[in-house]
Motif scaffolding. Sequence first.
Motif, PDB file in Angstrom:
ATOM      1  N   SER A 107      14.120 -36.563   1.274  1.00 16.04           N
ATOM      2  CA  SER A 107      14.836 -35.651   2.443  1.00 16.04           C
ATOM      3  C   SER A 107      15.120 -36.457   3.414  1.00 16.04           C
ATOM      4  O   SER A 107      16.180 -36.211   4.275  1.00 16.04           O
ATOM      5  CB  SER A 107      13.939 -34.509   2.747  1.00 16.04           C
ATOM      6  OG  SER A 107      12.697 -34.863   3.414  1.00 16.04           O
ATOM      7  N   GLN A 108      14.715 -37.539   3.601  1.00 10.53           N
ATOM      8  CA  GLN A 108      15.090 -38.413   4.863  1.00 10.53           C
ATOM      9  C   GLN A 108      16.345 -39.156   4.466  1.00 10.53           C
ATOM     10  O   GLN A 108      17.400 -39.665   5.325  1.00 10.53           O
ATOM     11  CB  GLN A 108      14.171 -39.544   5.145  1.00 10.53           C
ATOM     12  CG  GLN A 108      12.598 -39.187   5.638  1.00 10.53           C
ATOM     13  CD  GLN A 108      11.755 -40.225   5.633  1.00 10.53           C
ATOM     14  OE1 GLN A 108      12.072 -41.048   6.455  1.00 10.53           O
ATOM     15  NE2 GLN A 108      10.681 -40.092   4.965  1.00 10.53           N
ATOM     16  N   PHE A 109      16.796 -39.167   3.337  1.00 14.59           N
ATOM     17  CA  PHE A 109      17.979 -39.815   2.787  1.00 14.59           C
ATOM     18  C   PHE A 109      19.004 -38.928   2.190  1.00 14.59           C
ATOM     19  O   PHE A 109      20.385 -39.230   2.121  1.00 14.59           O
ATOM     20  CB  PHE A 109      17.579 -41.337   1.910  1.00 14.59           C
ATOM     21  CG  PHE A 109      16.969 -42.058   2.995  1.00 14.59           C
ATOM     22  CD1 PHE A 109      17.412 -43.219   3.636  1.00 14.59           C
ATOM     23  CD2 PHE A 109      15.263 -41.893   2.627  1.00 14.59           C
ATOM     24  CE1 PHE A 109      16.431 -44.021   4.277  1.00 14.59           C
ATOM     25  CE2 PHE A 109      14.790 -42.868   3.546  1.00 14.59           C
ATOM     26  CZ  PHE A 109      15.170 -43.873   4.416  1.00 14.59           C
ATOM     27  N   PHE A 110      18.498 -37.950   1.354  1.00  8.68           N
ATOM     28  CA  PHE A 110      19.520 -37.187   0.688  1.00  8.68           C
ATOM     29  C   PHE A 110      19.663 -35.710   1.053  1.00  8.68           C
ATOM     30  O   PHE A 110      18.804 -35.212   1.448  1.00  8.68           O
ATOM     31  CB  PHE A 110      18.978 -37.348  -0.969  1.00  8.68           C
ATOM     32  CG  PHE A 110      19.286 -38.573  -1.526  1.00  8.68           C
ATOM     33  CD1 PHE A 110      20.427 -39.157  -1.910  1.00  8.68           C
ATOM     34  CD2 PHE A 110      17.919 -39.270  -1.596  1.00  8.68           C
ATOM     35  CE1 PHE A 110      20.479 -40.692  -2.479  1.00  8.68           C
ATOM     36  CE2 PHE A 110      17.846 -40.698  -2.233  1.00  8.68           C
ATOM     37  CZ  PHE A 110      19.144 -41.238  -2.628  1.00  8.68           C
ATOM     38  N   ASN A 111      21.044 -35.119   0.844  1.00  7.29           N
ATOM     39  CA  ASN A 111      21.226 -33.876   1.238  1.00  7.29           C
ATOM     40  C   ASN A 111      21.101 -33.073   0.199  1.00  7.29           C
ATOM     41  O   ASN A 111      21.103 -31.695   0.323  1.00  7.29           O
ATOM     42  CB  ASN A 111      22.342 -33.850   2.184  1.00  7.29           C
ATOM     43  CG  ASN A 111      22.479 -34.912   3.167  1.00  7.29           C
ATOM     44  OD1 ASN A 111      22.916 -35.904   3.206  1.00  7.29           O
ATOM     45  ND2 ASN A 111      22.070 -34.235   4.356  1.00  7.29           N
ATOM     46  N   LEU A 112      21.645 -33.639  -0.896  1.00 13.15           N
ATOM     47  CA  LEU A 112      21.509 -32.749  -2.145  1.00 13.15           C
ATOM     48  C   LEU A 112      20.949 -33.767  -3.424  1.00 13.15           C
ATOM     49  O   LEU A 112      20.801 -34.858  -3.285  1.00 13.15           O
ATOM     50  CB  LEU A 112      23.225 -32.438  -2.575  1.00 13.15           C
ATOM     51  CG  LEU A 112      23.938 -31.600  -1.656  1.00 13.15           C
ATOM     52  CD1 LEU A 112      25.449 -31.829  -1.977  1.00 13.15           C
ATOM     53  CD2 LEU A 112      23.406 -30.330  -1.622  1.00 13.15           C
ATOM     54  N   ILE A 113      20.169 -32.834  -4.364  1.00 13.52           N
ATOM     55  CA  ILE A 113      19.736 -33.614  -5.330  1.00 13.52           C
ATOM     56  C   ILE A 113      20.023 -32.756  -6.754  1.00 13.52           C
ATOM     57  O   ILE A 113      19.759 -31.461  -6.685  1.00 13.52           O
ATOM     58  CB  ILE A 113      18.002 -33.445  -5.341  1.00 13.52           C
ATOM     59  CG1 ILE A 113      17.856 -34.252  -4.348  1.00 13.52           C
ATOM     60  CG2 ILE A 113      17.395 -34.207  -6.653  1.00 13.52           C
ATOM     61  CD1 ILE A 113      16.145 -34.451  -3.939  1.00 13.52           C
ATOM     62  N   TRP A 114      20.879 -33.356  -7.493  1.00 13.80           N
ATOM     63  CA  TRP A 114      21.316 -32.790  -8.919  1.00 13.80           C
ATOM     64  C   TRP A 114      20.093 -32.781  -9.945  1.00 13.80           C
ATOM     65  O   TRP A 114      19.502 -34.113  -9.976  1.00 13.80           O
ATOM     66  CB  TRP A 114      22.370 -33.415  -9.000  1.00 13.80           C
ATOM     67  CG  TRP A 114      22.895 -33.338 -10.858  1.00 13.80           C
ATOM     68  CD1 TRP A 114      22.633 -32.181 -11.689  1.00 13.80           C
ATOM     69  CD2 TRP A 114      23.634 -34.267 -11.523  1.00 13.80           C
ATOM     70  NE1 TRP A 114      23.129 -32.646 -12.834  1.00 13.80           N
ATOM     71  CE2 TRP A 114      23.924 -33.886 -12.647  1.00 13.80           C
ATOM     72  CE3 TRP A 114      24.414 -35.458 -11.103  1.00 13.80           C
ATOM     73  CZ2 TRP A 114      24.617 -34.569 -13.644  1.00 13.80           C
ATOM     74  CZ3 TRP A 114      25.066 -36.226 -12.143  1.00 13.80           C
ATOM     75  CH2 TRP A 114      25.137 -35.579 -13.395  1.00 13.80           C
ATOM     76  N   VAL A 115      19.426 -31.836 -10.363  1.00  5.65           N
ATOM     77  CA  VAL A 115      18.756 -31.862 -11.444  1.00  5.65           C
ATOM     78  C   VAL A 115      19.060 -31.214 -12.897  1.00  5.65           C
ATOM     79  O   VAL A 115      20.061 -30.879 -12.816  1.00  5.65           O
ATOM     80  CB  VAL A 115      17.365 -31.044 -10.985  1.00  5.65           C
ATOM     81  CG1 VAL A 115      16.625 -31.404  -9.603  1.00  5.65           C
ATOM     82  CG2 VAL A 115      17.805 -29.444 -10.874  1.00  5.65           C
ATOM     83  N   PRO A 116      18.319 -31.551 -14.017  1.00  3.06           N
ATOM     84  CA  PRO A 116      18.851 -30.958 -15.153  1.00  3.06           C
ATOM     85  C   PRO A 116      18.852 -29.587 -15.290  1.00  3.06           C
ATOM     86  O   PRO A 116      18.250 -28.937 -14.722  1.00  3.06           O
ATOM     87  CB  PRO A 116      17.753 -31.711 -16.202  1.00  3.06           C
ATOM     88  CG  PRO A 116      16.910 -32.654 -15.252  1.00  3.06           C
ATOM     89  CD  PRO A 116      17.107 -32.201 -14.092  1.00  3.06           C
ATOM     90  N   GLN A 117      19.776 -29.234 -16.244  1.00  4.47           N
ATOM     91  CA  GLN A 117      19.804 -27.436 -16.754  1.00  4.47           C
ATOM     92  C   GLN A 117      18.368 -27.049 -17.040  1.00  4.47           C
ATOM     93  O   GLN A 117      17.608 -27.784 -17.930  1.00  4.47           O
ATOM     94  CB  GLN A 117      20.552 -27.401 -17.857  1.00  4.47           C
ATOM     95  CG  GLN A 117      21.036 -26.122 -17.982  1.00  4.47           C
ATOM     96  CD  GLN A 117      19.913 -25.234 -18.790  1.00  4.47           C
ATOM     97  OE1 GLN A 117      19.414 -24.016 -18.163  1.00  4.47           O
ATOM     98  NE2 GLN A 117      19.398 -25.602 -19.954  1.00  4.47           N
ATOM     99  N   SER A 118      18.018 -26.278 -16.148  1.00  2.00           N
ATOM    100  CA  SER A 118      16.370 -25.951 -16.289  1.00  2.00           C
ATOM    101  C   SER A 118      16.137 -24.659 -17.352  1.00  2.00           C
ATOM    102  O   SER A 118      14.958 -24.124 -17.226  1.00  2.00           O
ATOM    103  CB  SER A 118      15.908 -25.372 -14.756  1.00  2.00           C
ATOM    104  OG  SER A 118      16.739 -24.308 -14.139  1.00  2.00           O
ATOM    105  N   GLY A 119      16.984 -24.020 -17.894  1.00  3.55           N
ATOM    106  CA  GLY A 119      16.878 -22.953 -18.732  1.00  3.55           C
ATOM    107  C   GLY A 119      16.204 -23.467 -20.003  1.00  3.55           C
ATOM    108  O   GLY A 119      16.392 -24.525 -20.282  1.00  3.55           O
ATOM    109  N   ARG A 120      15.549 -22.388 -20.564  1.00  3.23           N
ATOM    110  CA  ARG A 120      14.844 -22.539 -21.844  1.00  3.23           C
ATOM    111  C   ARG A 120      15.726 -22.992 -23.034  1.00  3.23           C
ATOM    112  O   ARG A 120      16.640 -22.343 -23.254  1.00  3.23           O
ATOM    113  CB  ARG A 120      13.884 -21.531 -22.139  1.00  3.23           C
ATOM    114  CG  ARG A 120      12.947 -21.719 -23.363  1.00  3.23           C
ATOM    115  CD  ARG A 120      12.101 -20.518 -23.445  1.00  3.23           C
ATOM    116  NE  ARG A 120      11.442 -20.636 -24.926  1.00  3.23           N
ATOM    117  CZ  ARG A 120      10.864 -19.619 -25.618  1.00  3.23           C
ATOM    118  NH1 ARG A 120      10.796 -18.484 -25.091  1.00  3.23           N
ATOM    119  NH2 ARG A 120      10.329 -19.884 -26.680  1.00  3.23           N
TER     120      ARG A 120
END
Length: 602
Positions: free
Chosen positions: A59-72
């Motif tokens: 959080s000190q360096f990034f404003n957004l974090i892209w994560v994988p599709q989380s649906g089953r």
Amino acid sequence: MRKIYTTLLLFVASLTISAEDSNVGWPANYDGVMLQGFYWNSYTDTNWANLQSQADELSQFFNLIWVPQSGRCENLTNQMGYTDIWWLDHRSAFGTEEQLRSMIEKFNEKNVGIIEDVVINHKNGSTSWCDFPNESKNGYTLTWDNTDFSGICKTDECNTEKNLKEWATGAYSGKKATGANDTGDDFPGARDLDHTNATVQQNIKTYLDFLLKDLGYTGFRYDMVKGYAPQYTQLYNNSAKPTYSVGEYWDGDKAKVTAWIDGTGKTSAAFDFPLKYRINDAFSNSHWEKLNDAVLATDANYARYAVTFVDNHDTYRDDNALKNNICAANAFILTMPGTPCLFLPHWKDYKGTLKRLIAARKAVGINNQSTILESTVKGAGYVLKVQGTMGVAMLMLGGSTGVSTSGFQLVAEGRKYKLYVSDGVDVSAVTAITDTDAKSEATTTIPSDCTVSEGEICAFFEAPVSFGSTVYCYRWDENYQYTGSWPGVKCTKVCTVGGGKSVYKWTFKESEKKSHSATNEGIIFNNNSGKQTGDMVFLNGGYYLEDGLWDSVSSATDILSVKGTATQTQDDNWYDLNGRKLSGEPSAKGVYLKGGKKYLFK
């Protein structure tokens, strides 16, 4: 009914809202930095609990974090999420739904938004190819028509005679997909959704609303947007109203990517794939002029919608990966307009360096619409100057020459780059970072056995053990083939270096030059048995590794003469330091080659 009614109201309201007047798509003058928080098969490394444990640092360096599709998907152990089945059930290979919600909430508390990887081009069935499951959760309902499969494009491969026999059995006997033709490219790995279908549209709107309002996501990364027409992204974004939306329009042609952005009504940004390929050319093979090609980030009309990157989970595992000068390439996107998206493996390997580069960007006040003051090939390198809200950043890449640093302070440097910011900028946040990198960029030293005689045209190759004991060189330009037919000329072994690798030398002989019709130029090393380098730029005296030009032998790069104007020699051709022939005498300041010597033009 409550969710459907709300969605319909949003859709009606969206008809009178343009992207420029709203905050849908990507914010103007946005100064945030994004992290792709996963890579292919990173189930253990980037599970939700592990990501959450890093919230204080990230959080000190990034404003957004892209994560994988989380649906089953069909299983919960080794699925990246790109063949999703359930949209309201968010158990995945990366953790439970409770862990997902906790991770999102933790980052939101620290003002970091989580970007969901949205896969709506295609979908899988739950027990067969085409039976999409109906779902209901927390007031959200998804209902599919599994009687005539009208939500699946009739051009989908499930309708081929062979595939119909495989899946259309029992209750599905005699049935096939009856939707409209696909509005984009076909995807063979799952069923292509028919985005003209009202039920499909409503379910997607409900799904996106669930992601934002129930799970707490901040925005979307749309997967494979070439698979359906861009107006549907506009339809969905006008309904959900994400602040952040970026599409994966995987194409190196800027005109095609900007056409997609326009097609969404500018309700979405796009990954700057045109810039990605120019980065590969420049940082792997010293084609610095490629950085001036048409890309999103350099266009004032589209820089706001450019999400720049060096590599992602897909490019990292194929021949599109950048293998040389990783830190220099990240320094470039962090100095450019657009929104830079750093890749997790790069962050892990070069965390200290990337922290300083991010801090420098923020100190200067560079945002996605900052003005480029200069972007010029200088000598054997490149110079980029960008105006921020609090000063100017100047990045020198490669072998830049003739660049004044007066009025600037050096804040970061490494292999092939130096980053300066104007003197008035407060760089205390940069200098306060003392982290070291987990991995050092290669520190290859050119062996003293590698020498170049005056007037000699040659190149050196540090061959991996896998090349064996015989190496050939294939060299050409726009006029001539310098090494005969493939595999070229057998090279001479110079010495052995660390790890059992050997260094070979190719020297040009006039008798080997033949007419050649190629329209490009370069050099390839190979073993004539299946192992070869890529197409690399030729630099006289260049020292090459398997994945690109590394450096050049000192005697080939020393300035042998300094002239204010050209002096005629027996060779009538002028070349830049990358070995490219000029059409005449150099017209710009810099260092140039002629007759085996180098000349400095002031």
